[in-house]
Design a protein around this motif. Structure first.
Motif, PDB file in Angstrom:
ATOM      1  N   LEU A 127       0.832  -1.205   0.000  1.00  0.00           N
ATOM      2  CA  LEU A 127       0.000   0.000   0.000  1.00  0.00           C
ATOM      3  C   LEU A 127       0.867   1.255   0.000  1.00  0.00           C
ATOM      4  O   LEU A 127       0.592   2.211  -0.740  1.00  0.00           O
ATOM      5  CB  LEU A 127      -0.927  -0.003   1.218  1.00  0.00           C
ATOM      6  N   LEU A 128       1.914   1.246   0.800  1.00  0.00           N
ATOM      7  CA  LEU A 128       2.811   2.406   0.855  1.00  0.00           C
ATOM      8  C   LEU A 128       3.484   2.641  -0.497  1.00  0.00           C
ATOM      9  O   LEU A 128       3.608   3.787  -0.948  1.00  0.00           O
ATOM     10  CB  LEU A 128       3.858   2.211   1.949  1.00  0.00           C
ATOM     11  N   LEU A 129       3.922   1.573  -1.135  1.00  0.00           N
ATOM     12  CA  LEU A 129       4.554   1.714  -2.453  1.00  0.00           C
ATOM     13  C   LEU A 129       3.571   2.238  -3.495  1.00  0.00           C
ATOM     14  O   LEU A 129       3.923   3.075  -4.330  1.00  0.00           O
ATOM     15  CB  LEU A 129       5.159   0.382  -2.890  1.00  0.00           C
ATOM     16  N   PHE A 130       2.334   1.742  -3.437  1.00  0.00           N
ATOM     17  CA  PHE A 130       1.309   2.239  -4.361  1.00  0.00           C
ATOM     18  C   PHE A 130       1.062   3.732  -4.135  1.00  0.00           C
ATOM     19  O   PHE A 130       0.985   4.510  -5.086  1.00  0.00           O
ATOM     20  CB  PHE A 130       0.008   1.451  -4.186  1.00  0.00           C
ATOM     21  N   GLU A 131       0.935   4.127  -2.867  1.00  0.00           N
ATOM     22  CA  GLU A 131       0.716   5.543  -2.565  1.00  0.00           C
ATOM     23  C   GLU A 131       1.875   6.405  -3.041  1.00  0.00           C
ATOM     24  O   GLU A 131       1.666   7.485  -3.591  1.00  0.00           O
ATOM     25  CB  GLU A 131       0.529   5.744  -1.057  1.00  0.00           C
ATOM     26  N   PHE A 139       3.101  12.633   0.314  1.00  0.00           N
ATOM     27  CA  PHE A 139       1.819  12.173   0.848  1.00  0.00           C
ATOM     28  C   PHE A 139       1.999  10.880   1.631  1.00  0.00           C
ATOM     29  O   PHE A 139       1.489  10.731   2.746  1.00  0.00           O
ATOM     30  CB  PHE A 139       0.803  11.959  -0.283  1.00  0.00           C
ATOM     31  N   MET A 140       2.718   9.917   1.033  1.00  0.00           N
ATOM     32  CA  MET A 140       2.903   8.609   1.656  1.00  0.00           C
ATOM     33  C   MET A 140       3.607   8.741   3.005  1.00  0.00           C
ATOM     34  O   MET A 140       3.176   8.169   4.005  1.00  0.00           O
ATOM     35  CB  MET A 140       3.704   7.698   0.727  1.00  0.00           C
ATOM     36  N   ILE A 141       4.673   9.518   3.055  1.00  0.00           N
ATOM     37  CA  ILE A 141       5.422   9.674   4.305  1.00  0.00           C
ATOM     38  C   ILE A 141       4.585  10.413   5.354  1.00  0.00           C
ATOM     39  O   ILE A 141       4.567  10.029   6.528  1.00  0.00           O
ATOM     40  CB  ILE A 141       6.765  10.392   4.042  1.00  0.00           C
ATOM     41  N   THR A 142       3.854  11.435   4.928  1.00  0.00           N
ATOM     42  CA  THR A 142       2.998  12.175   5.856  1.00  0.00           C
ATOM     43  C   THR A 142       1.953  11.257   6.469  1.00  0.00           C
ATOM     44  O   THR A 142       1.756  11.242   7.699  1.00  0.00           O
ATOM     45  CB  THR A 142       2.306  13.360   5.144  1.00  0.00           C
ATOM     46  N   ARG A 143       1.290  10.490   5.631  1.00  0.00           N
ATOM     47  CA  ARG A 143       0.264   9.571   6.139  1.00  0.00           C
ATOM     48  C   ARG A 143       0.881   8.520   7.052  1.00  0.00           C
ATOM     49  O   ARG A 143       0.355   8.204   8.120  1.00  0.00           O
ATOM     50  CB  ARG A 143      -0.485   8.897   4.996  1.00  0.00           C
ATOM     51  N   PHE A 144       2.023   7.994   6.679  1.00  0.00           N
ATOM     52  CA  PHE A 144       2.694   6.967   7.472  1.00  0.00           C
ATOM     53  C   PHE A 144       3.095   7.510   8.842  1.00  0.00           C
ATOM     54  O   PHE A 144       2.899   6.864   9.865  1.00  0.00           O
ATOM     55  CB  PHE A 144       3.922   6.451   6.705  1.00  0.00           C
ATOM     56  N   VAL A 145       3.646   8.721   8.863  1.00  0.00           N
ATOM     57  CA  VAL A 145       4.086   9.340  10.120  1.00  0.00           C
ATOM     58  C   VAL A 145       2.891   9.641  11.025  1.00  0.00           C
ATOM     59  O   VAL A 145       2.999   9.557  12.254  1.00  0.00           O
ATOM     60  CB  VAL A 145       4.921  10.619   9.829  1.00  0.00           C
ATOM     61  N   ILE A 146       1.759   9.960  10.439  1.00  0.00           N
ATOM     62  CA  ILE A 146       0.547  10.202  11.243  1.00  0.00           C
ATOM     63  C   ILE A 146      -0.048   8.879  11.726  1.00  0.00           C
ATOM     64  O   ILE A 146      -0.538   8.780  12.850  1.00  0.00           O
ATOM     65  CB  ILE A 146      -0.486  11.006  10.429  1.00  0.00           C
TER      66      ILE A 146
END
Length: 176
Positions: A127-131, A139-146
């Protein structure tokens, strides 16, 4: 017969609804049947490998080992293992719940199991790679960190909100 009906009442109800929809709106009914069939095939392709892995986990990993790695006194190691297991997993979220049951049965801390489920649902590596490829790394890093502190907060607050009797009921349900 009565217990069989009770066990499959929702399936039978949805089957009747599909038949009624098909009778009154054939095109919608056909689409509904096609979607139902597609979802059933997908589920049947995911569930057998999950149950094989569950059987292996149940046999290969001793309860004492699981308690040491993910139990009440596992600390940060248990949290990291829960995140890793959930993030490295593949498959839909409904496949996580039987695994969570085995983790509970083997003595994992309740909050670690919730972290596992949270990681499975939000931080899977594919999912992270797709994002990252479709919405960008920012976006991916921001969402992951949250998501990481969010998952941990939800897990710890949920564990604190449940009393020992409620947690024991959940553990007992996993053993069945």
């Amino acid at each position: 017969m009565k217990t069989l009906f009770k066990r499959y009442k929702y399936f039978l109800l949805l089957l009747v609804i599909n038949i009624v929809v098909y009778a009154f709106y054939p095109s919608v009914g056909q689409k509904s049947i096609n979607i139902t069939w597609s979802n059933t095939v997908e589920m049947l392709s995911v569930i057998p490998p999950i149950f094989i892995l569950l059987g292996l986990l149940d046999v290969w990993v001793q309860r004492e080992t699981m308690i040491k790695l993910m139990g009440e006194k596992s600390g940060i190691l248990g949290i990291l293992i829960a995140f890793f297991l959930g993030s490295a997993a593949a498959g839909p979220l409904y496949a996580a719940f039987p695994i969570a049951g085995v983790l509970l049965k083997k003595g994992s801390k309740f909050s670690n199991v919730l972290i596992f489920i949270g990681a499975w649902s939000t931080t899977k590596i594919p999912l992270l790679l797709f994002e990252a490829s479709s919405m960008g790394w920012k976006f991916m890093i921001t969402r992951f960190v949250i998501d990481i502190p969010g998952i941990m907060l939800i897990a710890f607050f949920t564990e604190r909100l449940l009393n020992e009797k409620e947690k024991q009921h959940i553990y007992d349900s996993a053993v069945r």
